[in-house]
Design an enzyme around this catalytic site. Structure first.
Site, PDB file in Angstrom:
ATOM      1  CG  ASP A 111      -0.242  -0.180   2.525  1.00  0.00           C
ATOM      2  OD1 ASP A 111       1.139  -0.270   2.542  1.00  0.00           O
ATOM      3  OD2 ASP A 111      -0.992  -0.152   3.551  1.00  0.00           O
ATOM      4  CE  LYS A 162       0.932   4.856  15.081  1.00  0.00           C
ATOM      5  NZ  LYS A 162      -0.652   4.463  14.999  1.00  0.00           N
TER       6      LYS A 162
HETATM    7  P1  GTP Z   1       2.102  -5.955  11.084  1.00  0.00           P
HETATM    8  O1  GTP Z   1       3.428  -5.579  10.942  1.00  0.00           O
HETATM    9  O2  GTP Z   1       1.718  -7.430  11.027  1.00  0.00           O
HETATM   10  O3  GTP Z   1       1.397  -5.756  12.505  1.00  0.00           O
HETATM   11  O4  GTP Z   1       1.111  -5.286  10.295  1.00  0.00           O
HETATM   12  P2  GTP Z   1       0.920  -3.536  10.240  1.00  0.00           P
HETATM   13  O5  GTP Z   1      -0.299  -3.366  10.651  1.00  0.00           O
HETATM   14  O6  GTP Z   1       2.081  -2.579  10.773  1.00  0.00           O
HETATM   15  O7  GTP Z   1       1.036  -3.473   8.851  1.00  0.00           O
HETATM   16  P3  GTP Z   1       0.413  -2.385   7.598  1.00  0.00           P
HETATM   17  O8  GTP Z   1      -0.861  -2.423   8.197  1.00  0.00           O
HETATM   18  O9  GTP Z   1       1.268  -1.035   7.735  1.00  0.00           O
HETATM   19  O10 GTP Z   1       0.605  -3.235   6.539  1.00  0.00           O
HETATM   20  C1  GTP Z   1       1.700  -3.280   5.826  1.00  0.00           C
HETATM   21  C2  GTP Z   1       1.433  -4.130   4.490  1.00  0.00           C
HETATM   22  O11 GTP Z   1       1.348  -5.331   4.950  1.00  0.00           O
HETATM   23  C3  GTP Z   1       0.245  -3.712   3.635  1.00  0.00           C
HETATM   24  O12 GTP Z   1       0.640  -3.722   2.080  1.00  0.00           O
HETATM   25  C4  GTP Z   1      -0.584  -4.900   3.988  1.00  0.00           C
HETATM   26  O13 GTP Z   1      -1.605  -5.083   2.735  1.00  0.00           O
HETATM   27  C5  GTP Z   1       0.296  -6.053   4.227  1.00  0.00           C
HETATM   28  N1  GTP Z   1      -0.349  -6.768   5.542  1.00  0.00           N
HETATM   29  C6  GTP Z   1      -0.473  -6.535   6.706  1.00  0.00           C
HETATM   30  N2  GTP Z   1      -0.745  -7.356   7.285  1.00  0.00           N
HETATM   31  C7  GTP Z   1      -0.808  -8.402   6.709  1.00  0.00           C
HETATM   32  C8  GTP Z   1      -1.260  -9.803   6.761  1.00  0.00           C
HETATM   33  O14 GTP Z   1      -1.589 -10.328   7.803  1.00  0.00           O
HETATM   34  N3  GTP Z   1      -1.005 -10.873   5.750  1.00  0.00           N
HETATM   35  C9  GTP Z   1      -0.679 -10.353   4.520  1.00  0.00           C
HETATM   36  N4  GTP Z   1      -0.176 -11.171   3.500  1.00  0.00           N
HETATM   37  N5  GTP Z   1      -0.288  -8.937   4.289  1.00  0.00           N
HETATM   38  C10 GTP Z   1      -0.395  -8.264   5.267  1.00  0.00           C
END
Ligand code: GTP
Length: 360
Positions: A111, A162
């Site tokens: 993203d 943060k």
């Molecule tokens: P965590 O580091 O796992 O806590 O996720 P986050 O919430 O910090 O990640 P964020 O929401 O910033 O997502 C970063 C990228 O990782 C995005 O492109 C999401 O689509 C992808 N992503 C986040 N969680 C998952 C997951 O559980 N599975 C997969 N395949 N992609 C994920």
């Protein structure tokens, strides 16, 4: 051969709230599904094999991208039964990688829109002999992000949550969501349970003495976490501010797909994208916005910094500013929708029903 993992799962991957039926990575940005830009940029940097790690709706990616050959790539898809977090998702696709233990594997958050010099990140990784290298970007207001301070040589010294107080803002560098991992490091992530790279893998690696290298690249960078950011990203792709080999046609003030109909006196500006079979009526103005496939903007409407979903209908003289209109929604004539309003897919707003007043 360089290979990569693209993370496109998790809980927040749809546009929030669900105002567009299509999952976010597939919403067109500058005329093609957003993911296309990331895939094309990786290909241009020499990546040949990409594994898409997703936790939902893999079936939306595969019919469109197939085996990736149209982009010169070999694409594979892996779906998690339950979201495994960023680290868990990386570990979950390890068996699909062809790299040897010491080889570099690129990993991209799905993203992020960025002009990152991917080859420079791989070079940094090789020359510093790091276990993991991270793209870092500097932001004006780091309060909303985890911080990544580095020493004089660029080596990461900590991963900080943060910041809550001004004293905790020790750097303006944040994790920009693109990494190079040594293949062997991926195999050390625990399998079969959720793992966060930022909260677990990276701090754990630091603690064990591993070498994590930061590369600050102050190029274009945008987190597409909100629909508003998505619209901004689409416009920046059209304008050429965000570089992507996948933008169809030349970059400029507007991108109008061949089958769209735009009245001669309509004004399309600010990097707006008008999708296939969309119609823009006489005297309408569309600025810095994305009008998706088959949407209609009636005469005299004024649309700014907004996303109009596929097949949505915007009535005559209606004003949209910073609005997200869901696929198939109908906004009648003479409405005024501003400031982050989101209209659900297929919802209907009758003519002359809503106006905006800040009472200021
Ligand atoms: P965590 O580091 O796992 O806590 O996720 P986050 O919430 O910090 O990640 P964020 O929401 O910033 O997502 C970063 C990228 O990782 C995005 O492109 C999401 O689509 C992808 N992503 C986040 N969680 C998952 C997951 O559980 N599975 C997969 N395949 N992609 C994920």
């Amino acid at each position: 051969m360089t290979e990569a993992i693209l993370l496109v799962g998790g809980k927040g991957t749809r546009l929030r709230p669900l105002t567009v039926h299509t999952p976010k990575p597939m919403v067109p940005a500058a005329g093609v599904p957003f993911l296309t830009h990331q895939l094309a940029r990786a290909r241009a940097a020499g990546v040949e094999h990409i594994v898409l790690a997703t936790s939902y709706l893999a079936e939306v990616f595969e019919p469109y991208f197939g085996d990736g050959s149209a982009l010169g790539l070999h694409l594979e898809y892996v779906t998690e039964e339950e979201p495994l977090g960023t680290g868990g998702a990386i570990r979950n696709v390890a068996s699909r990688l062809h790299s040897a233990p010491g080889d570099p594997v690129l990993i991209f958050n799905g993203d992020i829109l960025t002009g990152l010099d991917i080859e420079a990140l791989v070079d940094t990784h090789r020359t510093t002999g790091a276990d993991v290298s991270l793209h870092l970007t500097k932001v004006a207001d780091p309060r909303a992000f985890g911080l990544v301070p580095t020493d004089g040589t660029g080596r990461v010294t900590a991963f900080l949550e943060k910041p809550q107080t001004p004293e905790e803002i020790v750097t303006d560098q944040i994790n920009a969501g693109a990494y190079v991992f040594n293949r062997s490091v991926i195999d050390t992530i625990p399998a079969g349970r959720p793992v966060s790279v930022e909260r677990e893998t990276f701090p754990g690696l630091l603690e064990s003495g591993a070498h994590l290298q930061g590369m600050v690249d102050s190029t274009y960078w945008l987190d597409l976490g909100t629909p508003h950011a998505f619209v901004r990203g689409s416009a920046d792709l059209v304008l050429g501010r965000a570089p992507s080999p996948a933008v169809p046609g030349r970059c400029g003030d507007r991108l109008v797909m061949d089958t769209a109909e735009v009245a001669p006196d309509a004004k399309i500006t600010g990097g707006s994208a008008v999708g296939p079979r969309a119609r823009i009526g006489a005297g309408a103005r569309v600025d810095g916005s994305a009008v998706l496939e088959g949407a209609v903007v009636e005469p005299g409407a004024r649309v700014r910094d907004s996303l109009i979903g596929a097949g949505a209908h915007i009535g005559a003289r209606t004003v949209l500013e910073g609005a997200v209109i869901g696929d198939g929604a109908r906004v009648g004539a003479d409405n005024e929708l501003r400031e982050g309003i989101r209209v659900w897919c297929d919802a209907e707003i009758p003519a002359a029903s809503v106006r905006f007043s800040s009472d200021q």
